[in-house]
Design a protein around this motif. Structure first.
Motif, short mmCIF file in Angstrom:
data_model
loop_
_atom_site.label_atom_id
_atom_site.label_comp_id
_atom_site.label_asym_id
_atom_site.label_seq_id
_atom_site.Cartn_x
_atom_site.Cartn_y
_atom_site.Cartn_z
N GLN A 278 51.15 53.84 47.12
CA GLN A 278 51.13 55.21 47.62
C GLN A 278 49.96 55.46 48.56
OE1 GLN A 278 52.30 58.36 44.80
NE2 GLN A 278 52.37 56.75 43.25
N ALA A 279 48.95 54.59 48.50
CA ALA A 279 47.87 54.51 49.50
C ALA A 279 47.01 55.77 49.60
CB ALA A 279 48.46 54.17 50.87
N ASN A 280 46.81 56.47 48.51
CA ASN A 280 46.01 57.69 48.59
C ASN A 280 44.56 57.41 48.97
OD1 ASN A 280 48.07 59.51 47.94
ND2 ASN A 280 47.85 59.10 45.76
N LEU A 281 44.00 56.30 48.49
CA LEU A 281 42.63 55.97 48.87
C LEU A 281 42.55 55.63 50.36
CD1 LEU A 281 40.00 54.07 46.87
CD2 LEU A 281 40.37 53.41 49.24
N THR A 282 43.50 54.88 50.84
CA THR A 282 43.56 54.55 52.27
C THR A 282 43.62 55.82 53.11
OG1 THR A 282 44.66 52.45 51.80
CG2 THR A 282 44.92 53.35 54.02
N ILE A 283 44.42 56.77 52.69
CA ILE A 283 44.55 58.05 53.40
C ILE A 283 43.23 58.82 53.37
CG2 ILE A 283 45.71 60.30 53.37
CD1 ILE A 283 48.18 58.77 52.20
N SER A 284 42.52 58.76 52.23
CA SER A 284 41.27 59.51 52.10
C SER A 284 40.20 59.02 53.06
CB SER A 284 40.75 59.43 50.66
OG SER A 284 40.15 58.17 50.39
N TYR A 285 40.36 57.80 53.57
CA TYR A 285 39.40 57.25 54.53
C TYR A 285 39.86 57.42 55.98
CZ TYR A 285 36.46 55.06 50.94
OH TYR A 285 35.60 54.84 49.89
N GLY A 286 40.92 58.21 56.18
CA GLY A 286 41.30 58.57 57.54
C GLY A 286 42.42 57.78 58.15
N TYR A 287 43.12 56.96 57.38
CA TYR A 287 44.23 56.16 57.92
C TYR A 287 45.57 56.78 57.51
CZ TYR A 287 40.38 52.96 58.63
OH TYR A 287 39.18 52.43 59.01
N ASP A 288 46.60 56.44 58.26
CA ASP A 288 47.94 56.97 58.00
C ASP A 288 48.91 55.81 57.81
OD1 ASP A 288 50.38 58.19 57.89
OD2 ASP A 288 50.03 59.54 59.57
N THR B 254 44.42 53.86 63.54
CA THR B 254 44.82 54.79 62.48
C THR B 254 45.98 54.23 61.66
OG1 THR B 254 44.22 56.60 63.97
CG2 THR B 254 45.47 57.19 62.02
N CYS B 255 46.76 53.35 62.27
CA CYS B 255 47.91 52.76 61.59
C CYS B 255 47.45 51.70 60.59
CB CYS B 255 48.85 52.11 62.60
SG CYS B 255 49.45 53.23 63.89
N VAL B 256 48.30 51.42 59.61
CA VAL B 256 48.05 50.36 58.63
C VAL B 256 49.14 49.32 58.79
CG1 VAL B 256 47.86 49.80 56.18
CG2 VAL B 256 46.95 51.98 57.04
N ASN B 257 48.73 48.14 59.22
CA ASN B 257 49.70 47.07 59.48
C ASN B 257 49.75 46.03 58.36
OD1 ASN B 257 50.09 48.18 62.15
ND2 ASN B 257 48.16 47.19 62.74
N LEU C 24 37.32 48.31 53.73
CA LEU C 24 38.56 48.66 53.02
C LEU C 24 39.66 47.65 53.31
CD1 LEU C 24 40.45 50.75 51.50
CD2 LEU C 24 40.86 51.76 53.76
N ILE C 25 40.29 47.16 52.26
CA ILE C 25 41.59 46.49 52.39
C ILE C 25 42.61 47.56 52.04
CG2 ILE C 25 43.13 44.73 51.45
CD1 ILE C 25 40.70 42.95 51.04
N PRO C 26 43.33 48.05 53.05
CA PRO C 26 44.17 49.24 52.85
C PRO C 26 45.48 48.91 52.14
CG PRO C 26 44.42 48.44 55.08
CD PRO C 26 43.39 47.55 54.43
N SER C 27 46.26 49.95 51.96
CA SER C 27 47.57 49.79 51.33
C SER C 27 48.61 50.54 52.14
CB SER C 27 47.54 50.32 49.90
OG SER C 27 48.81 50.18 49.28
N GLU C 28 49.85 50.15 51.95
CA GLU C 28 50.99 50.90 52.46
C GLU C 28 52.20 50.50 51.63
OE1 GLU C 28 53.53 49.43 54.79
OE2 GLU C 28 52.73 47.48 54.31
N VAL C 29 53.34 51.10 51.91
CA VAL C 29 54.46 51.07 50.98
C VAL C 29 54.96 49.65 50.67
CG1 VAL C 29 56.24 51.38 52.75
CG2 VAL C 29 56.65 52.19 50.40
N THR C 30 54.87 48.70 51.62
CA THR C 30 55.42 47.37 51.37
C THR C 30 54.58 46.55 50.39
OG1 THR C 30 54.32 46.35 53.30
CG2 THR C 30 56.51 47.33 53.66
N LEU C 31 53.41 47.05 50.01
CA LEU C 31 52.63 46.36 48.98
C LEU C 31 53.41 46.27 47.68
CD1 LEU C 31 49.94 45.11 47.98
CD2 LEU C 31 49.17 47.43 47.46
N ASP C 32 54.36 47.16 47.48
CA ASP C 32 55.17 47.15 46.27
C ASP C 32 55.92 45.83 46.10
OD1 ASP C 32 56.04 48.50 43.95
OD2 ASP C 32 57.97 48.94 44.88
N ARG C 33 56.14 45.11 47.21
CA ARG C 33 56.85 43.83 47.12
C ARG C 33 56.03 42.77 46.40
NH1 ARG C 33 58.67 43.64 53.49
NH2 ARG C 33 60.08 45.44 53.45
N LEU C 34 54.72 42.96 46.36
CA LEU C 34 53.87 41.98 45.68
C LEU C 34 54.26 41.87 44.22
CD1 LEU C 34 51.44 40.06 45.82
CD2 LEU C 34 49.97 42.01 45.34
#
Length: 359
Positions: A109-119, A136-139, A173-183
């Motif tokens: 859900q990446a709430n910490l990543t968002i709190s640091y200014g990324y989308d 701003t993107c998370v790849n 920061l090592i960020p997160s985004e939705v595809t991390l769920d595949r791990l």
């Protein structure tokens, strides 16, 4: 991301030093500080990067070094207890103390990543259309660094994955985004094949910190912090097994003994199965000792977990909600340094540093 500048007094508050020390050490460090325009006094205006650069300079100047390298996980078995808010603020406050910090967002859900200014939801095309920098993107996310992901031909280098929201000397920061769920799916396959995926993160960290992993070097970080999702899945279990400590925020407003008891049970399972588990630290959140219910809960916690209870807490505050609406990508400890909440966060961080023996 364009963030508001900081005046000297705010910098002094953040670093816990005098205004004169800020001026002297920023001059000695050769930092390029902007000056306020107009006909009035040429007040220094520090960027957030300036502040962390100054913290790093002072750490080197005064010989402030970490006594040990630590890994810890911020985890709570249920949501809504302020877990990610505390993790994001702890990381910046540690860095302001001169600690070199890497934060790993393990929640898709990446709430910490968002709190640091990324989308994490923003595509490159949408960023260009909106006039936002591509940074701003998370790849990429944590999964891209692990052998399980790289074995599928979709890995990435540390330089590709890592973000530096507050400059080189702020927390990385090592960020997160939705595809991390595949791990989790990859770990499940390994579990079926009896490969013990719960140990994968610990192995990866050991190799990355010792120099055995030539592509990923994490040896320069004093603290590596995981922000783990509430679910007790293979990823969370792996982070806990890799950690020296687990910091468990507990909501004193909605406290239930079940959540802490559940976590204690998880740690006991780890001890029985692997002979190791992280040391438990309980952090009281939404704290108000004037309420009878809260006082009773503190008494129960300290009686049942006397060594785990942290002697500093964080009170309920509207400041946290206000910061979320500021849209500057800064946690409260940075955005509102003079607030009572920021003061409490600094006290909590100092208590943790002392308990864990970091400095």
């Amino acid at each position: 991301m364009k963030r508001k500048p900081f005046k000297v007094q705010a910098v002094a508050t953040l670093l816990g030093i005098s205004v004169d020390a800020v001026r002297r050490d920023s001059d000695d460090a050769g930092l390029q500080i902007e000056r306020q325009g107009g006909d009035g006094p040429k007040t220094r205006l520090f960027s957030v990067e300036n502040i962390f650069d100054l913290a790093a300079y002072r750490s080197k100047k005064y010989g402030i070094v970490a006594k040990r390298q630590l890994i810890f996980t911020v985890y709570a078995p249920k949501g809504g207890v302020g877990k990610t808010t505390k993790a994001s603020n702890l990381a910046v406050t540690l860095a302001l103390m001169g600690v070199r910090v890497l934060v790993i967002d393990l929640d898709f859900q990446a709430n910490l990543t968002i709190s640091y200014g990324y989308d994490p939801e923003l595509t490159h095309e949408e960023a260009l259309e909106s006039g936002l920098p591509l940074s701003t993107c998370v790849n990429y996310h944590f999964g891209h660094l692990l052998p399980q992901w790289q074995g599928n031909g979709a890995g990435a280098t540390l330089d590709q994955v890592i973000k530096k929201p507050f400059g080189e000397n702020g927390p990385h920061l090592i960020p997160s985004e939705v595809t991390l769920d595949r791990l989790e799916a990859l770990f499940t396959v390994e579990a079926i094949m009896s490969k013990k995926p719960e140990l994968a993160i610990a192995r990866w960290l050991a190799n990355s910190r010792s120099g055995q992993n030539k592509d990923i070097d994490l040896s320069n970080y004093d603290v590596i912090m995981f922000d783990a999702p509430p679910a007790k899945n293979q990823t969370t279990r792996g982070a806990l097994l890799a950690s020296d400590f687990v910091i468990a925020p507990v909501s004193m407003e909605k406290y239930s003994t079940k959540s802490v008891s559940y976590l204690a049970g998880v740690l006991a399972e780890m001890d029985a199965e692997h002979g190791k588990y992280p040391e438990l630290v309980i952090l009281g959140n939404f704290y108000d000792m004037t309420r009878v219910r809260v006082a009773a809960q503190v008494l129960a916690l300290t009686k049942q977990y006397p060594d785990a209870w942290l002697n500093k807490q964080v009170s309920s505050s509207e400041e946290f909600r206000k910061v979320l609406s500021d849209d500057e990508g800064m946690p409260l400890a940075l955005a509102r340094p003079s607030s009572n909440a920021a003061h409490e966060l600094r006290d909590v961080t100092k208590a943790l540093v002392a308990k864990m023996g970091i400095l």
